[in-house]
Write an enzyme that holds these catalytic residues in place. Structure first.
Site, PDB file in Angstrom:
ATOM      1  N   ASN A 149     121.238 -60.053 -13.308  1.00 11.30           N
ATOM      2  CA  ASN A 149     120.910 -59.827 -14.714  1.00 11.30           C
ATOM      3  C   ASN A 149     119.496 -59.242 -14.725  1.00 11.30           C
ATOM      4  O   ASN A 149     118.513 -59.968 -14.701  1.00 11.30           O
ATOM      5  CB  ASN A 149     120.987 -61.161 -15.466  1.00 11.30           C
ATOM      6  CG  ASN A 149     120.699 -61.018 -16.954  1.00 11.30           C
ATOM      7  OD1 ASN A 149     120.194 -59.997 -17.413  1.00 11.30           O
ATOM      8  ND2 ASN A 149     121.007 -62.065 -17.713  1.00 11.30           N
TER       9      ASN A 149
ATOM     10  N   ARG B 243     125.061 -57.362 -15.120  1.00 14.40           N
ATOM     11  CA  ARG B 243     124.955 -57.248 -16.569  1.00 14.40           C
ATOM     12  C   ARG B 243     124.503 -55.828 -16.869  1.00 14.40           C
ATOM     13  O   ARG B 243     123.477 -55.379 -16.361  1.00 14.40           O
ATOM     14  CB  ARG B 243     123.927 -58.223 -17.122  1.00 14.40           C
ATOM     15  CG  ARG B 243     123.730 -58.063 -18.621  1.00 14.40           C
ATOM     16  CD  ARG B 243     122.584 -58.913 -19.143  1.00 14.40           C
ATOM     17  NE  ARG B 243     122.454 -58.756 -20.590  1.00 14.40           N
ATOM     18  CZ  ARG B 243     121.320 -58.913 -21.256  1.00 14.40           C
ATOM     19  NH1 ARG B 243     120.212 -59.236 -20.620  1.00 14.40           N
ATOM     20  NH2 ARG B 243     121.286 -58.746 -22.558  1.00 14.40           N
TER      21      ARG B 243
ATOM     22  N   HIS C 289     124.321 -58.634 -26.318  1.00 17.14           N
ATOM     23  CA  HIS C 289     124.457 -60.050 -25.972  1.00 17.14           C
ATOM     24  C   HIS C 289     125.924 -60.501 -26.079  1.00 17.14           C
ATOM     25  O   HIS C 289     126.205 -61.680 -26.265  1.00 17.14           O
ATOM     26  CB  HIS C 289     123.619 -60.966 -26.893  1.00 17.14           C
ATOM     27  CG  HIS C 289     122.143 -60.775 -26.811  1.00 17.14           C
ATOM     28  ND1 HIS C 289     121.349 -60.670 -27.944  1.00 17.14           N
ATOM     29  CD2 HIS C 289     121.301 -60.678 -25.766  1.00 17.14           C
ATOM     30  CE1 HIS C 289     120.089 -60.524 -27.590  1.00 17.14           C
ATOM     31  NE2 HIS C 289     120.028 -60.514 -26.264  1.00 17.14           N
TER      32      HIS C 289
ATOM     33  N   HIS D 270     122.283 -66.189 -31.125  1.00 18.37           N
ATOM     34  CA  HIS D 270     121.713 -66.086 -29.767  1.00 18.37           C
ATOM     35  C   HIS D 270     120.230 -65.776 -29.934  1.00 18.37           C
ATOM     36  O   HIS D 270     119.855 -64.662 -30.301  1.00 18.37           O
ATOM     37  CB  HIS D 270     122.424 -64.983 -28.981  1.00 18.37           C
ATOM     38  CG  HIS D 270     121.819 -64.721 -27.635  1.00 18.37           C
ATOM     39  ND1 HIS D 270     122.427 -65.086 -26.447  1.00 18.37           N
ATOM     40  CD2 HIS D 270     120.645 -64.133 -27.278  1.00 18.37           C
ATOM     41  CE1 HIS D 270     121.648 -64.737 -25.429  1.00 18.37           C
ATOM     42  NE2 HIS D 270     120.562 -64.152 -25.910  1.00 18.37           N
TER      43      HIS D 270
ATOM     44  N   GLY E  34     117.008 -65.652 -27.922  1.00 14.85           N
ATOM     45  CA  GLY E  34     116.218 -65.642 -26.690  1.00 14.85           C
ATOM     46  C   GLY E  34     114.998 -64.775 -26.930  1.00 14.85           C
ATOM     47  O   GLY E  34     114.420 -64.790 -28.020  1.00 14.85           O
TER      48      GLY E  34
ATOM     49  N   ARG F 127     110.287 -57.595 -30.863  1.00 13.27           N
ATOM     50  CA  ARG F 127     110.967 -56.543 -31.642  1.00 13.27           C
ATOM     51  C   ARG F 127     111.034 -56.933 -33.115  1.00 13.27           C
ATOM     52  O   ARG F 127     111.274 -58.100 -33.444  1.00 13.27           O
ATOM     53  CB  ARG F 127     112.390 -56.323 -31.119  1.00 13.27           C
ATOM     54  CG  ARG F 127     112.434 -55.707 -29.731  1.00 13.27           C
ATOM     55  CD  ARG F 127     113.846 -55.686 -29.164  1.00 13.27           C
ATOM     56  NE  ARG F 127     113.877 -56.323 -27.852  1.00 13.27           N
ATOM     57  CZ  ARG F 127     114.967 -56.732 -27.228  1.00 13.27           C
ATOM     58  NH1 ARG F 127     116.152 -56.586 -27.779  1.00 13.27           N
ATOM     59  NH2 ARG F 127     114.878 -57.309 -26.044  1.00 13.27           N
TER      60      ARG F 127
ATOM     61  N   VAL G  60     115.409 -70.113 -27.429  1.00 10.14           N
ATOM     62  CA  VAL G  60     114.927 -70.695 -28.687  1.00 10.14           C
ATOM     63  C   VAL G  60     116.037 -71.533 -29.339  1.00 10.14           C
ATOM     64  O   VAL G  60     115.810 -72.667 -29.776  1.00 10.14           O
ATOM     65  CB  VAL G  60     114.455 -69.587 -29.663  1.00 10.14           C
ATOM     66  CG1 VAL G  60     114.047 -70.176 -31.005  1.00 10.14           C
ATOM     67  CG2 VAL G  60     113.294 -68.792 -29.049  1.00 10.14           C
TER      68      VAL G  60
ATOM     69  N   GLU H 199     125.563 -66.665 -19.400  1.00 13.97           N
ATOM     70  CA  GLU H 199     125.990 -65.277 -19.216  1.00 13.97           C
ATOM     71  C   GLU H 199     126.371 -65.006 -17.766  1.00 13.97           C
ATOM     72  O   GLU H 199     127.314 -64.270 -17.496  1.00 13.97           O
ATOM     73  CB  GLU H 199     124.848 -64.327 -19.639  1.00 13.97           C
ATOM     74  CG  GLU H 199     124.602 -64.304 -21.135  1.00 13.97           C
ATOM     75  CD  GLU H 199     123.244 -63.703 -21.496  1.00 13.97           C
ATOM     76  OE1 GLU H 199     122.217 -64.389 -21.281  1.00 13.97           O
ATOM     77  OE2 GLU H 199     123.200 -62.582 -21.989  1.00 13.97           O
TER      78      GLU H 199
END
Ligand SMILES: Nc1ncnc2c1ncn2[C@@H]1O[C@H](COP(=O)(O)OP(=O)(O)O)[C@@H](O)[C@H]1O
Ligand SMILES: CC(=O)OP(=O)(O)O
Ligand SMILES: [Mg+2]
Length: 414
Positions: A31, A104, A193, A221, A223, A254, A344, A397
């Site tokens: 990953n 990934r 994701h 999700h 993270g 972001r 998180v 994942e």
């Protein structure tokens, strides 16, 4: 370098695999992120199984961080370091027990909606998608190249972040812009994701003791990158990330959603070149842009000391989450569960509490005591009176990628 390898498995890898036959049942999962490489070596001897049922045995895992900042010059160096670490434990890429390497790959465009055996032609297609995931796909491509170089005979399987979102209906995937322009440039909602949203939505159904096709779930999700999805009966119908992983929720660095005119304003009024706006929105925005920290743990510490900027960053973050929970409740019509996952989502009691408090009108009631309990596995944190189950579901994942890669190579002759 944070070494998470379990000492017992490293000391006796063959015994730990639960497979004494020597068959090729192991999958190495890579990953590769924008500044880190995570790897896991799993033994799938029990069968690829269903992801929430039969599980692969974890033999080794590790993380090479801060790529480009010191001794680890680039992704190729990071991957060679990871391969070296595995070799030092007798678990190197030269092992005949390896069945495949699972990668990934963040952007699969419209073409890749299934796990795919990497050929030169497939690699060239993944390269073409770099402009749509400039922070992610180049690292994924390097991972594939280095693994191929180290073991040219081994099947390399690409598992795409976008794949699970291929079922999103056209009215949710289309942006309301000129159709010819959108089609010419591949502009649409792809979503990311997906491996995590898929795994977590099924694990949530399992936690509720129901079949995935009976359950409607909102998956959050959260993270470094963060995205929400609406999953109806196991099928994804909406997600917050779009053409690229920039849209939607507030993230570590972001911005998520903003008025697209902000970009023109910065270009025209501040004289910023497009590249600089891109960097601003992807790397210097989100929590980092709002308060100077992108780690939710640090933000929690600063809030406890009465720091106003940290408090505001937290409030912007959870306000966006609440908006998406409300919107996806409307999209799904009936919601059975809201599931929190990733760094998180799995760990921040405060984010879960703030995001879902006051939503009784939507049938969502989080239980503060259950929410505050720290626990390992998937668990419910809703009140008994809550119509909607609220769950914390650790994502995996790497296991999902290994399962998909193993299933694919099992189906490939030879
Ligand atoms: N105990 C914790 N409390 C709050 N946030 C946490 C905790 N542990 C990790 N995190 C958050 O999780 C984030 C990383 O999540 P992760 O899913 O590992 O991200 P990624 O896979 O995108 O690198 C960190 O930035 C940090 O803010
Ligand atoms: C697609 C994406 O945002 O991935 P990550 O969270 O690993 O940055
Ligand atoms: Mg992640």
């Amino acid at each position: 370098m944070n070494d998470r390898t379990e000492a017992s498995s490293a000391a006796a890898p063959e015994a730990a695999s639960g497979n004494a036959s020597g068959a090729a049942t192991r999958v190495l999962v890579l990953n590769s992120g924008s500044s880190s490489v995570k790897y896991q070596l799993l033994d799938m001897a029990g069968g690829a199984g269903t992801v929430t049922g039969g599980r692969g045995a974890l033999l080794a895992s590790g993380l090479v961080e801060r790529i480009g900042e010191g001794p680890v010059a680039d992704h190729a160096a990071a991957l060679r370091q990871a391969a070296g670490e595995l070799a030092d434990r007798g678990l190197g890429l030269d092992s005949p027990r390896l069945a495949a390497v699972g990668h990934r790959v963040v952007h699969g465009g419209t073409r890749f909606t299934e796990p795919t055996l990497v050929t030169d032609e497939v690699l060239a297609e993944i390269e073409k998608l770099v402009p749509l995931a400039p922070l992610h796909n180049p690292a994924n491509i390097t991972g594939i190249r280095v693994a191929r170089e180290l073991r040219p005979d081994l099947p390399q399987v690409a598992v795409f972040d976008t794949a699970f979102h291929a079922t999103i209906p056209e009215h949710a995937a289309r942006y309301a812009i000129d159709t010819a322009t959108a089609d010419a440039y591949g502009i649409r909602r792809y979503g990311f994701h997906g491996t995590s949203h898929s795994y977590v939505s099924r694990a949530t159904a399992a936690l509720l003791g129901r079949d995935p096709d009976q359950v409607n779930t909102i998956v959050l999700h959260l993270g470094n990158g963060a995205s929400a999805s609406a999953v109806r009966g196991g099928v994804c119908v909406e997600t917050s990330m779009g053409l690229t992983p920039l849209e939607g929720l507030v993230m570590g660095t972001r911005s998520g959603d903003l008025d697209p005119a902000v970009i023109f304003h910065l270009v025209r009024e501040a004289g910023m070149p497009a590249e600089e706006v891109d960097t601003l929105l992807n790397k210097r925005s989100g929590l980092l842009g709002l308060c100077g920290d992108n780690d939710m743990r640090e933000i929690g510490r600063r809030m406890a000391e009465g720091d106003d900027a940290a408090r505001l960053a937290f409030e912007v973050y959870v306000h966006r989450l609440r908006k998406y929970v409300g919107a996806y409740t409307a999209v799904l019509g009936r919601v059975d569960a809201v599931a929190f996952t990733a760094g998180v989502g799995e760990n921040s009691v405060a984010v879960r509490q703030a995001a879902l408090s006051g939503l009784t009108a939507l049938g969502i009631e989080i239980d503060p005591v259950r929410n505050a309990l720290r626990g390992g596995g998937a668990r419910l944190v809703s009140a008994d009176s809550s119509r909607v189950a609220v769950a914390v579901v650790p994502t995996d994942e790497e296991l999902e990628i290994a399962a998909q890669a193993y299933e694919l190579v099992g189906a490939v002759p030879g």
